[in-house]
Design an enzyme around this catalytic site. Structure first.
Site, PDB file in Angstrom:
ATOM      1  N   ASP A 132      -3.417  -9.170   8.230  1.00  0.00           N
ATOM      2  CA  ASP A 132      -2.244  -8.949   9.071  1.00  0.00           C
ATOM      3  C   ASP A 132      -2.233  -7.529   9.625  1.00  0.00           C
ATOM      4  O   ASP A 132      -1.601  -7.253  10.642  1.00  0.00           O
ATOM      5  CB  ASP A 132      -0.955  -9.255   8.314  1.00  0.00           C
ATOM      6  CG  ASP A 132      -0.776  -8.437   7.047  1.00  0.00           C
ATOM      7  OD1 ASP A 132      -1.788  -7.965   6.487  1.00  0.00           O
ATOM      8  OD2 ASP A 132       0.371  -8.279   6.586  1.00  0.00           O
ATOM      9  N   GLY A 141       2.636  -3.189   3.854  1.00  0.00           N
ATOM     10  CA  GLY A 141       3.576  -4.290   4.040  1.00  0.00           C
ATOM     11  C   GLY A 141       2.901  -5.638   4.175  1.00  0.00           C
ATOM     12  O   GLY A 141       1.693  -5.789   3.962  1.00  0.00           O
ATOM     13  N   GLU A 142       3.715  -6.599   4.530  1.00  0.00           N
ATOM     14  CA  GLU A 142       3.257  -7.959   4.811  1.00  0.00           C
ATOM     15  C   GLU A 142       4.006  -8.467   6.028  1.00  0.00           C
ATOM     16  O   GLU A 142       5.244  -8.365   6.085  1.00  0.00           O
ATOM     17  CB  GLU A 142       3.527  -8.898   3.626  1.00  0.00           C
ATOM     18  CG  GLU A 142       2.888  -8.484   2.313  1.00  0.00           C
ATOM     19  CD  GLU A 142       1.370  -8.544   2.319  1.00  0.00           C
ATOM     20  OE1 GLU A 142       0.802  -9.160   3.244  1.00  0.00           O
ATOM     21  OE2 GLU A 142       0.766  -7.954   1.408  1.00  0.00           O
ATOM     22  N   GLY A 167      14.549 -12.538  -6.335  1.00  0.00           N
ATOM     23  CA  GLY A 167      15.820 -13.002  -5.780  1.00  0.00           C
ATOM     24  C   GLY A 167      16.723 -11.886  -5.291  1.00  0.00           C
ATOM     25  O   GLY A 167      17.896 -12.126  -4.984  1.00  0.00           O
ATOM     26  N   CYS A 226       0.832  -1.193   0.000  1.00  0.00           N
ATOM     27  CA  CYS A 226       0.000   0.000   0.000  1.00  0.00           C
ATOM     28  C   CYS A 226       0.870   1.247   0.000  1.00  0.00           C
ATOM     29  O   CYS A 226       2.096   1.186   0.006  1.00  0.00           O
ATOM     30  CB  CYS A 226      -0.896   0.007   1.246  1.00  0.00           C
ATOM     31  SG  CYS A 226      -1.851  -1.516   1.459  1.00  0.00           S
ATOM     32  N   ARG A 240      -4.826   1.406  -0.702  1.00  0.00           N
ATOM     33  CA  ARG A 240      -4.664  -0.027  -0.489  1.00  0.00           C
ATOM     34  C   ARG A 240      -4.479  -0.817  -1.769  1.00  0.00           C
ATOM     35  O   ARG A 240      -5.220  -0.634  -2.738  1.00  0.00           O
ATOM     36  CB  ARG A 240      -5.884  -0.591   0.255  1.00  0.00           C
ATOM     37  CG  ARG A 240      -5.686  -2.057   0.652  1.00  0.00           C
ATOM     38  CD  ARG A 240      -6.903  -2.655   1.293  1.00  0.00           C
ATOM     39  NE  ARG A 240      -6.606  -4.000   1.802  1.00  0.00           N
ATOM     40  CZ  ARG A 240      -7.497  -4.949   2.002  1.00  0.00           C
ATOM     41  NH1 ARG A 240      -8.779  -4.708   1.759  1.00  0.00           N
ATOM     42  NH2 ARG A 240      -7.134  -6.153   2.438  1.00  0.00           N
TER      43      ARG A 240
END
Length: 615
Positions: free
Chosen positions: A103, A79-80, A380, A2, A50
């Protein structure tokens, strides 16, 4: 993922400032295309855009928590948090009750339970702000590695903040001003934690919490790289790295939207993609979706060099076939990459000139192609900094030099013959004295490095090189990836930035990291069984750039147009003789590619952002 923003002012009533807050929030639309909201109180105004990834209907923000009809705290969050399920169970056991499965709500209740020390409990990538209505204080949190950005500007009676500085510039009291130190920061090929090129605008440092009260602003560090004795033997170390990677990738596959992996055919992205494929298969899901970037005519124009020995395409296809991935290639051409409108989009995403040309543009366009199919992508990024993948880790002269090692290698990576500041005015370059500025920053960074008392000279030096990469270089790449992905509403996750892995590998002796005499020995050993031998043994190759000769030629033609029109504010920063030489027909466009890119970036930046230069 977000976009967040907000304003705290202790000497005015912000309930009358909805229009300002909405303007600030609107700048974050690309970061959060799915929904938006604002929350206003007398001394705090929080905004949110969002990108819905988890609990698509229940994670609306700014989010509040109440008790007996009174608001206790308000959260705007980007975030996560990958351990939110464990935290939720712990909080429920402590008596907390939840309305959603997001979360976001876990973070809010974690604050009620543990205060600002919730940060130490989070595993994830995040930048968020909490307004505590009980104490009338704001807290700004940023993840340990700085994956998610967060900026702030101190005002006489509070602070203005946002995921990107454009949100701050939407506030009437914040203007873009760049002085000599700011220009040095922009051009010196490194990042000083906490600073930005804009005067008066700071970033929340990775692993830090900023607290804003009526009495003033304070900063607390909650995480840093530490020197710890590594007691595992090589076999145990390899097994630990593998176990950590399996857990990390499994956690980062959680999403309620389509997810994919970015696959270049290098060791890092191949490892992440293969681990994702295995985890999905074990859950009865899959196949994993993967994406790569390529350039029209790349096979015909590619010339192997010491920096780039092989093309990505064949190795990406090989890995995809090996694991049964649903693989797609986003192909770009010189017209796509040199289009001035693309440069403008990149600039608006970064809010700064970067001078890296098609490396940014191609990433932006790759993510645009990915976003048509997926909302979340695994990357990666950061494995080279962590496991010692770059050439500069293995070149004795570069290791011994008292400088940031990547600064000595940048023209080779990009394929340009001259540095990007080549076209800048000689008098300006003399005032900037970039080498001395960089040496000062280098000495400051080296002084931070944590050491073990009994380390031998080589181990001590390689710890320093690793620290520099993890604190002064990877942040440049993470910021680039965040801006180019979020400009397309795409969330990119970086498994190699998990703090557990980072702390463990940082303290692994260099002899183990390079136990077979190659780059990324430890990572290769940990994932070799998942990969074709050709992919596992492939020599590190940097992020690709187009080798189409039409690209630098188009750039030079665009700069010639700018020079002829004579209205660009960037011309005051350029050396007229060098500019004339760069535009001369007998000058190879490739040789001045980086410098031309930077000049065009400066033209777009100064024109669009109305920057005040105080040099």
């Amino acid at each position: 993922m977000c976009g967040i923003t907000g304003w705290v002012a202790f000497d005015r009533d912000l309930t009358a400032e909805r229009a300002v807050l909405e303007a600030m929030t609107a700048t974050q639309l690309q970061r959060g295309p799915d929904a938006g909201g604002v929350h206003l109180e007398p001394h705090a105004a929080l905004g949110h855009r969002r990108l819905a990834v988890i609990d698509l209907t229940g994670g609306t923000q700014p989010m509040t928590v109440e008790h007996d009809g009174r608001t206790l705290a308000v959260l705007t969050y980007s975030g996560e948090v990958y351990n939110h399920r464990e935290l939720r169970a712990e909080l429920e056991a402590a008596g907390h009750r939840f309305r959603t499965h997001s979360d976001t709500e876990v973070v809010l209740h974690a604050y009620l339970e543990w205060g600002e020390h919730l940060a130490e409990r989070l595993n994830g990538m995040y930048a968020f702000a909490i307004w505590d209505t009980r104490r009338e204080e704001l807290l700004l949190f940023r993840d340990r590695m700085g994956v998610k950005p967060l900026y702030y500007h101190r005002t006489p009676d509070g602070v203005v903040f946002g995921s990107e500085v454009k949100a701050l510039f939407a506030h009437p009291d914040v203007r873009p001003v760049v002085d000599l130190d700011g220009l040095r920061e922009l051009l010196c090929y490194t990042r000083t934690p906490g600073l930005t090129p804009y005067r008066g605008i700071n970033e929340v440092r990775p692993g830090h919490v900023v607290r804003v009260r009526r009495e003033g602003l304070t900063i607390r560090r909650y995480w840093a790289l530490e020197a710890r004795e590594h007691r595992d033997d090589l076999e145990s170390t390899i097994a630990t790295v593998r176990a950590l990677l399996e857990d990390i990738v499994h956690r980062q596959l959680e999403a309620d939207v389509p997810l994919c992996s970015l696959l270049s055919g290098g060791l890092d992205s191949s490892a992440v993609t293969a681990l994702a494929a295995r985890s999905l298969a074990a859950a009865g899901a899959g196949p994993v979706r993967s994406f790569a970037v390529d350039f029209a005519g790349q096979s015909e124009n590619f010339n192997a060099s010491g920096v780039r020995q092989t093309q990505d395409g064949p190795y990406a296809r090989m890995l995809a076939e090996h694991i049964g991935a649903d693989h797609s290639v986003v192909e770009l051409d010189a017209a796509d990459l040199s289009d001035p409108s693309r440069r403008a989009t990149v600039l608006r995403a970064r809010d700064l000139p970067a001078g890296v040309g098609d490396m940014d543009t191609s990433l932006l366009l790759l993510f645009r192609g990915v976003r048509r199919h997926s909302t979340v992508a695994l990357s990666g990024e950061s494995a080279d900094e962590l496991f010692g993948g770059y050439r500069w880790f293995h070149d004795p002269a570069t290791v011994a030099a008292e400088d940031f090692p990547w600064a000595l290698s940048v023209t080779g990576i990009t394929g340009a013959g001259t540095p990007r500041e080549h076209l800048l005015d000689a008098g300006l370059l003399h005032k900037l004295d970039l080498e001395e500025y960089r040496r000062t920053l280098y000495r400051e960074a080296i002084a931070e490095v944590p050491h073990l008392p009994a380390a031998d000279p080589l181990e001590r030096r390689m710890r320093e090189i690793s620290y520099l990469n993890l604190t002064r270089f990877v942040c440049i790449l993470l910021d680039r990836k965040d801006r180019m992905s979020m400009a397309n509403g795409l969330e990119v996750r970086v498994p190699f930035c998990d703090h557990r892995l980072v702390q463990y590998v940082f303290n692994t002796p260099w002899a183990m990291k390079a136990f077979d005499g190659r780059e990324k020995s430890l990572l290769r050993a940990a994932v070799r069984d998942l990969l074709p031998a050709e992919v596992a043994d492939r020599v590190k190759s940097p992020y690709p750039v187009t080798t189409d000769p039409h690209y630098p030629a188009k750039l030079r033609a665009e700069l010639a147009r700018v020079a002829v029109e004579r209205t660009s504010p960037a011309l005051d920063l350029l050396d007229r003789r060098r500019l004339t030489d760069a535009l001369a027909p007998d000058t190879d466009p490739q040789s001045v590619r980086l410098a031309v890119d930077l000049a065009l970036d400066f033209d777009a930046w100064l024109t669009e952002y109305g920057v005040t230069l105080e040099l």
